[in-house]
Every structure is written in C-alpha cells, then in structure tokens.
Design a protein around this motif. Structure first.
Motif, PDB file in Angstrom:
ATOM      1  N   THR A 165      -6.399   4.916  -5.840  1.00 30.34           N
ATOM      2  CA  THR A 165      -5.054   5.283  -6.280  1.00 30.34           C
ATOM      3  C   THR A 165      -4.759   4.728  -7.667  1.00 30.34           C
ATOM      4  OG1 THR A 165      -4.308   5.272  -3.977  1.00 30.34           O
ATOM      5  CG2 THR A 165      -2.616   5.232  -5.681  1.00 30.34           C
ATOM      6  N   ARG A 221      -3.950   6.918 -10.956  1.00 27.57           N
ATOM      7  CA  ARG A 221      -2.707   6.743 -11.710  1.00 27.57           C
ATOM      8  C   ARG A 221      -2.985   6.619 -13.209  1.00 27.57           C
ATOM      9  NH1 ARG A 221       2.003   5.636  -9.057  1.00 27.57           N
ATOM     10  NH2 ARG A 221       2.865   4.783 -10.970  1.00 27.57           N
ATOM     11  N   HIS A 263       0.832  -1.205   0.000  1.00 27.58           N
ATOM     12  CA  HIS A 263       0.000   0.000   0.000  1.00 27.58           C
ATOM     13  C   HIS A 263       0.865   1.254   0.000  1.00 27.58           C
ATOM     14  CE1 HIS A 263      -4.008  -1.894   1.561  1.00 27.58           C
ATOM     15  NE2 HIS A 263      -3.484  -2.548   0.550  1.00 27.58           N
ATOM     16  N   THR A 306      -9.386   2.308  -1.010  1.00 32.51           N
ATOM     17  CA  THR A 306      -8.249   3.225  -1.016  1.00 32.51           C
ATOM     18  C   THR A 306      -7.241   2.886  -2.108  1.00 32.51           C
ATOM     19  OG1 THR A 306      -8.524   3.618   1.354  1.00 32.51           O
ATOM     20  CG2 THR A 306      -6.424   4.241   0.381  1.00 32.51           C
ATOM     21  N   PRO A 307      -6.722   1.642  -2.184  1.00 31.19           N
ATOM     22  CA  PRO A 307      -5.806   1.339  -3.298  1.00 31.19           C
ATOM     23  C   PRO A 307      -6.480   1.403  -4.658  1.00 31.19           C
ATOM     24  CG  PRO A 307      -6.267  -0.640  -1.999  1.00 31.19           C
ATOM     25  CD  PRO A 307      -6.814   0.513  -1.236  1.00 31.19           C
ATOM     26  N   ARG A 331       0.833   4.068  -2.798  1.00 31.55           N
ATOM     27  CA  ARG A 331       0.425   5.413  -2.388  1.00 31.55           C
ATOM     28  C   ARG A 331       1.506   6.459  -2.635  1.00 31.55           C
ATOM     29  NH1 ARG A 331      -0.571   4.021   2.335  1.00 31.55           N
ATOM     30  NH2 ARG A 331       1.384   4.618   3.312  1.00 31.55           N
ATOM     31  N   ASN A 332       2.774   6.087  -2.448  1.00 35.35           N
ATOM     32  CA  ASN A 332       3.849   7.074  -2.440  1.00 35.35           C
ATOM     33  C   ASN A 332       4.616   7.183  -3.753  1.00 35.35           C
ATOM     34  OD1 ASN A 332       3.290   7.636   0.275  1.00 35.35           O
ATOM     35  ND2 ASN A 332       4.656   6.010   0.998  1.00 35.35           N
TER      36      ASN A 332
END
Length: 304
Positions: free
Chosen positions: A180, A184, A125, A176-177, A129-130
């Motif tokens: 993301t 992306r 994760h 949440t993922p 996320r980063n």
C-alpha cells in the motif's frame, strides 16, 4: 557488479537528525521519550531486535523499556498494555514477533494509531488501506518501519518510485502495508512469494523482499535492477536474507542492500530501526503538542 547501498551512512544521518530534533523538543519536556516493548517469545531474532532497539535508544536518549511477557496470561498482558496505552507514560508500544494468536489479537485490536509505532494494529492498517491515495495520511499515524526504510533507501540514491515497476516478494502480514505504501507513491506492484515464484527474469525496476525463506534466484534479476532485501531469516545460528547466492545476485543488480552479517556497509535492519525511532520521535512531538494545548486552556471559573 552492483553497488551496495551504504546503509551505515544513511542510518547515521537518520539518527543524527533524530538527535537534533529531540534536543529541541526536550528543552521544556517533563520526561524523555519512552517506548515499551512486550516480548513473549524465546525467538533469538526477536531478542536481537530488542537489543538493537536498546542500543539505539541509549544513543539517542530514548528510554526503551523491555517487558518480559513470557509466562504471563494474555489478560495480564492486555491490562498492562492498556496502562501504557492510555496514560502519559510512553510514546509507543511494540509487541515483538513472533506472537501467538491471543497476543496478536491484543496487538491488532488494542493499539491506537498514535502509540502504534511499528504499525502492527488493525486501526493503523485500516487507515493506511482506506485513505484515498490523493489524501495525506494523518500526522499522528506512523508508517511501518519496513516501508519507511524502503522509501529512505530509494530516495537516498535518487531511485524513482513513481511509475516504477516493483516486484514484491512476501509471505506474511508485512507485505500488505508495504504494498500500500509503495502504491501510494505511484508504483506498480507485482506480488510473489515462495509458493508463487516467477519462471523467468523479472521486468522490474526494483525488487523488494520481506519473504520468510530464501526464494530469490539470480536469474530473476534483470541487470541493473535495484534490490532491497528486508528479510532476516535465522539459519544455523546466524541471519540470512531471501537472496539465493548473494554474490551472483549482486553481479546482476544495479544497487543492492548489504549481505546480512557483514559490517562494512551496515545493514538494512539498522535503517529499519532508525525508521522506528523516527516514529517514536513523531509520537513524542505530538504528545508534547497535545499536553501544551491541554494545559494552556483557561480553567473555567465557578460562580460564587
């Protein structure tokens, strides 16, 4: 009336591609691909998912090892998972949901991204996320099967994701993922849930749901919208989705995933399982490449 995604055709195509890849990879391999699934719950949905994993694994020649962790201490489960994590005995580890807080702690803090084929761990994760959107994710990392299934379905029907307006209904960690992953791809995401529902028709190109309760009313759906319902909610001995009145939702949608429990067009759950085995194949491939590199290194000579 909306067109139903032919999830059965997409699933067969994905599995045939995996089978072809594995046939090539296994020519010089010491063992077949293998995943270990820890199950510490009596939840019927979890056991149904495990059975689907086993059926798919048998079709592909991938060993699916179920580990019944019911009644075991968290320490014992952690120790056994650690063996599979650090030895060349598996290509992936899964902890079936729902899990209690202690087991969740193991899944989050113990799984490395290379073995985390269901993208449950904190390291996976964090990377997702980063990592800046203009930088590719590491090849050894696995996307969540829910996210891969969404992308595969949308791409199969040539539905643009870049600059798409997506309404994402979610109530748990899966959302949440997934958010993301879609961002992306260049999509704009608006989040909703059972406690934060829209009050009118959504101005969305795509509606996606991982909600844990039926919450999407037909009047939320703008005519022509693509609707992907990833939810699988146990109800009176069978599975249902998050759409309230599937028939009415189908009438408004442009494209829509099959209604849970029907067989004609397959299921989005089967696509997610195929996406999981794509991750297994990727892990197996990188494991073979790593072992080939290690064993190809020259053995240093010891001076007499």
């Amino acid at each position: 009336m909306g067109t139903v995604f032919a999830c059965n055709r997409l699933t067969d195509q994905m599995l045939n591609d995996i089978k072809h890849t594995l046939t090539t990879l296994q020519q010089n391999a010491r063992r077949p691909p293998r995943i270990v699934t820890f199950c510490a719950t009596n939840d019927s949905t979890a056991h149904s998912y495990l059975a689907q994993q086993q059926r798919t694994g048998q079709r592909l020649g991938i060993d699916v090892i179920p580990h019944d962790a019911r009644g075991q201490t968290v320490e014992d489960i952690a120790a056994e998972a650690d063996v599979y994590e650090h030895q060349d005995t598996s290509d992936g580890i899964i902890f079936l949901r729902p899990m209690d807080a202690a087991l969740q702690h193991i899944a989050v803090h113990q799984l490395s991204p290379s073995k985390d084929i269901d993208c449950q761990g904190g390291q996976s994760h964090a990377i997702l996320r980063n990592t800046p959107y203009d930088i590719d994710l590491p090849e050894t990392m696995h996307l969540p099967p829910t996210g891969k299934a969404c992308l595969d379905v949308l791409n199969a029907y040539h539905i643009p994701i870049t600059r798409a307006r997506i309404a994402l209904f979610t109530n748990g960690s899966v959302g949440t993922p997934l958010k993301t992953i879609l961002e992306r791809q260049g999509a704009t995401i608006n989040l909703y849930g059972s406690k934060r529902l829209p009050t009118r028709e959504l101005n969305a190109d795509i509606i996606i749901s991982t909600a844990d309760t039926p919450c999407i009313h037909p009047h939320f759906i703008k005519p022509g919208t693509a609707v992907i319902d990833l939810a699988r909610i146990p109800h009176e001995g069978k599975l249902t989705g998050s759409l309230i009145d599937y028939g009415a939702c189908k009438d408004r949608a442009g494209l829509i995933t099959p209604e849970p429990g029907t067989k004609k067009d397959g299921s989005i759950g089967a696509v997610m399982t195929a996406a999981l085995f794509q991750n297994v194949t990727n892990s197996y491939k990188h494991g073979l490449e790593y072992r080939k590199t290690v064993f190809a290194r020259p053995v240093p000579r010891i001076a007499a």
